[in-house]
Design a protein around this motif. Structure first.
Motif, mmCIF file in Angstrom:
data_model
loop_
_atom_site.group_PDB
_atom_site.id
_atom_site.type_symbol
_atom_site.label_atom_id
_atom_site.label_comp_id
_atom_site.label_asym_id
_atom_site.label_seq_id
_atom_site.Cartn_x
_atom_site.Cartn_y
_atom_site.Cartn_z
ATOM 1 N N ALA A 93 0.803 -1.212 0.000
ATOM 2 C CA ALA A 93 0.000 0.000 0.000
ATOM 3 C C ALA A 93 0.840 1.268 0.000
ATOM 4 O O ALA A 93 0.338 2.354 -0.237
ATOM 5 C CB ALA A 93 -0.934 0.013 1.216
ATOM 6 N N GLY A 94 2.130 1.166 0.297
ATOM 7 C CA GLY A 94 2.989 2.331 0.307
ATOM 8 C C GLY A 94 2.925 3.102 1.601
ATOM 9 O O GLY A 94 3.599 4.115 1.755
ATOM 10 N N GLU A 95 2.138 2.650 2.571
ATOM 11 C CA GLU A 95 2.056 3.320 3.858
ATOM 12 C C GLU A 95 1.600 2.322 4.905
ATOM 13 O O GLU A 95 1.017 1.286 4.595
ATOM 14 C CB GLU A 95 1.091 4.507 3.796
ATOM 15 C CG GLU A 95 -0.321 4.132 3.391
ATOM 16 C CD GLU A 95 -1.221 5.341 3.290
ATOM 17 O OE1 GLU A 95 -1.059 6.263 4.106
ATOM 18 O OE2 GLU A 95 -2.063 5.363 2.403
ATOM 19 N N SER A 96 1.876 2.639 6.164
ATOM 20 C CA SER A 96 1.559 1.722 7.251
ATOM 21 C C SER A 96 0.150 1.973 7.765
ATOM 22 O O SER A 96 -0.395 3.078 7.644
ATOM 23 C CB SER A 96 2.566 1.917 8.382
ATOM 24 O OG SER A 96 2.212 1.141 9.501
ATOM 25 N N ILE A 97 -0.449 0.920 8.356
ATOM 26 C CA ILE A 97 -1.761 1.084 8.984
ATOM 27 C C ILE A 97 -1.608 1.684 10.374
ATOM 28 O O ILE A 97 -2.601 2.001 11.023
ATOM 29 C CB ILE A 97 -2.510 -0.251 9.072
ATOM 30 C CG1 ILE A 97 -1.710 -1.257 9.915
ATOM 31 C CG2 ILE A 97 -2.802 -0.800 7.690
ATOM 32 C CD1 ILE A 97 -2.471 -2.516 10.243
ATOM 33 N N VAL A 98 -0.365 1.821 10.845
ATOM 34 C CA VAL A 98 -0.087 2.421 12.153
ATOM 35 C C VAL A 98 0.789 3.648 11.941
ATOM 36 O O VAL A 98 1.882 3.550 11.361
ATOM 37 C CB VAL A 98 0.623 1.421 13.085
ATOM 38 C CG1 VAL A 98 0.917 2.071 14.430
ATOM 39 C CG2 VAL A 98 -0.213 0.153 13.254
ATOM 40 N N SER A 99 0.329 4.799 12.403
ATOM 41 C CA SER A 99 1.125 6.010 12.262
ATOM 42 C C SER A 99 2.323 5.948 13.207
ATOM 43 O O SER A 99 2.278 5.250 14.233
ATOM 44 C CB SER A 99 0.273 7.243 12.578
ATOM 45 O OG SER A 99 -0.010 7.312 13.960
ATOM 46 N N MET A 147 3.305 7.972 15.386
ATOM 47 C CA MET A 147 2.970 8.428 16.739
ATOM 48 C C MET A 147 2.315 7.336 17.576
ATOM 49 O O MET A 147 2.333 7.386 18.804
ATOM 50 C CB MET A 147 2.047 9.644 16.671
ATOM 51 C CG MET A 147 2.698 10.883 16.091
ATOM 52 S SD MET A 147 1.580 12.319 16.108
ATOM 53 C CE MET A 147 0.301 11.747 14.988
ATOM 54 N N ALA A 148 1.714 6.335 16.904
ATOM 55 C CA ALA A 148 1.023 5.279 17.637
ATOM 56 C C ALA A 148 1.870 4.031 17.809
ATOM 57 O O ALA A 148 1.468 3.101 18.513
ATOM 58 C CB ALA A 148 -0.272 4.916 16.902
ATOM 59 N N GLU A 156 -4.110 6.150 14.559
ATOM 60 C CA GLU A 156 -3.397 7.411 14.771
ATOM 61 C C GLU A 156 -2.772 7.527 16.149
ATOM 62 O O GLU A 156 -1.801 8.261 16.329
ATOM 63 C CB GLU A 156 -4.344 8.587 14.540
ATOM 64 C CG GLU A 156 -4.719 8.802 13.078
ATOM 65 C CD GLU A 156 -5.324 10.170 12.847
ATOM 66 O OE1 GLU A 156 -5.934 10.722 13.794
ATOM 67 O OE2 GLU A 156 -5.195 10.682 11.717
ATOM 68 N N ALA A 157 -3.330 6.838 17.130
ATOM 69 C CA ALA A 157 -2.798 6.932 18.492
ATOM 70 C C ALA A 157 -3.124 5.651 19.242
ATOM 71 O O ALA A 157 -4.110 4.967 18.940
ATOM 72 C CB ALA A 157 -3.383 8.141 19.228
ATOM 73 N N VAL A 179 -7.137 2.785 21.654
ATOM 74 C CA VAL A 179 -6.608 2.909 20.295
ATOM 75 C C VAL A 179 -7.519 3.846 19.512
ATOM 76 O O VAL A 179 -8.736 3.637 19.455
ATOM 77 C CB VAL A 179 -6.530 1.542 19.586
ATOM 78 C CG1 VAL A 179 -5.970 1.708 18.179
ATOM 79 C CG2 VAL A 179 -5.672 0.577 20.385
ATOM 80 N N THR A 180 -6.919 4.884 18.927
ATOM 81 C CA THR A 180 -7.673 5.865 18.136
ATOM 82 C C THR A 180 -7.452 5.600 16.654
ATOM 83 O O THR A 180 -6.318 5.507 16.197
ATOM 84 C CB THR A 180 -7.237 7.292 18.480
ATOM 85 O OG1 THR A 180 -7.472 7.536 19.877
ATOM 86 C CG2 THR A 180 -8.020 8.310 17.662
ATOM 87 N N VAL A 181 -8.565 5.496 15.931
ATOM 88 C CA VAL A 181 -8.526 5.142 14.509
ATOM 89 C C VAL A 181 -9.178 6.255 13.690
ATOM 90 O O VAL A 181 -10.247 6.768 14.059
ATOM 91 C CB VAL A 181 -9.272 3.814 14.246
ATOM 92 C CG1 VAL A 181 -9.168 3.429 12.767
ATOM 93 C CG2 VAL A 181 -8.728 2.710 15.129
#
Length: 220
Positions: free
Chosen positions: A63-69, A71-72, A153-154, A164-166
């Protein structure tokens, strides 16, 4: 004379019986073919078939990016250390399902269904909005067209309580009608982009694996 006749009759009977036995049993010469033993049925070897791999969010490479930012990341690691069954991919799939179920229950006004999906504060807010909608004579006819993007995101672990903030970026279509059937909000033709951040919480020592929605906020 009578004795001779009796002897002859007995001899004939013996000869008849002997001929009958020979015709039924045959004469064994010692060269008869032995009956082959019945072969034992061989069962085919059964090889286990691997379970299908469940659908999961794409990896970083796909996908080119993670499902977890970033910061999290540290919070996710702490939660995973406290709960060995926790998996970010599985959590995201569950969060997406919860997002759809909660929205649909709210749109339908299913207060009882919400009790098992959200925490006390969120439930009170949702039920208050549903009651106000009923008082206004409004009816919501919406559907979640698709979820475009989901990311954690967190994340934090406070004692045994995990949060867990999504962020959900989704498209929603539908309208709100008044008691006369007139459209007062929404669109019949275009889907509306929505951006929400939802926070889910769970005691990692609880036997119940379900997470509850404890906070909602509109994202920028």
């Amino acid at each position: 004379m009578g004795g001779y006749v009796e002897i002859i009759l007995l001899a004939m009977v013996a000869l008849f019986v002997g001929l009958r036995l020979f015709s039924v049993l045959g004469e064994r010469t010692g060269h008869e073919q032995e009956m082959a033993p019945r072969p034992v049925d061989r069962r085919p070897e059964l090889k286990p078939v691997p379970d299908p791999v469940p659908d999961s969010p794409a990896s970083d490479d796909e996908a080119g990016e993670s499902i977890v930012s970033p910061m999290a990341d540290s919070g996710i690691r702490r939660i995973a250390a406290a709960d060995r069954d926790f998996d970010p991919n599985g959590f995201i799939l569950g969060a997406q399902s919860a997002y759809r179920m909660i929205l649909e229950a709210f749109w339908r006004g299913e207060e009882e269904e919400l009790r098992y999906l959200v925490g006390d504060d969120v439930r009170e807010a949702f039920i208050g909005a549903i009651e106000q909608r009923k008082a206004d004579g409004h009816e919501m006819q919406y559907e979640l067209a698709r979820i475009e993007h989901t990311v954690i995101e967190a994340a934090e672990l406070d004692g045994q309580m995990a949060r867990v903030t999504v962020r959900f970026d989704a498209d929603v279509s539908g309208v709100t009608r008044d008691s006369d059937g007139n459209v007062v909000a929404g669109s019949l033709t275009d889907a509306v982009e929505t951006h929400d951040t939802w926070t889910f919480a769970r005691n990692v020592r609880d036997a119940d694996p379900n997470w509850l929605l404890v906070e909602t906020e509109e994202a920028a």
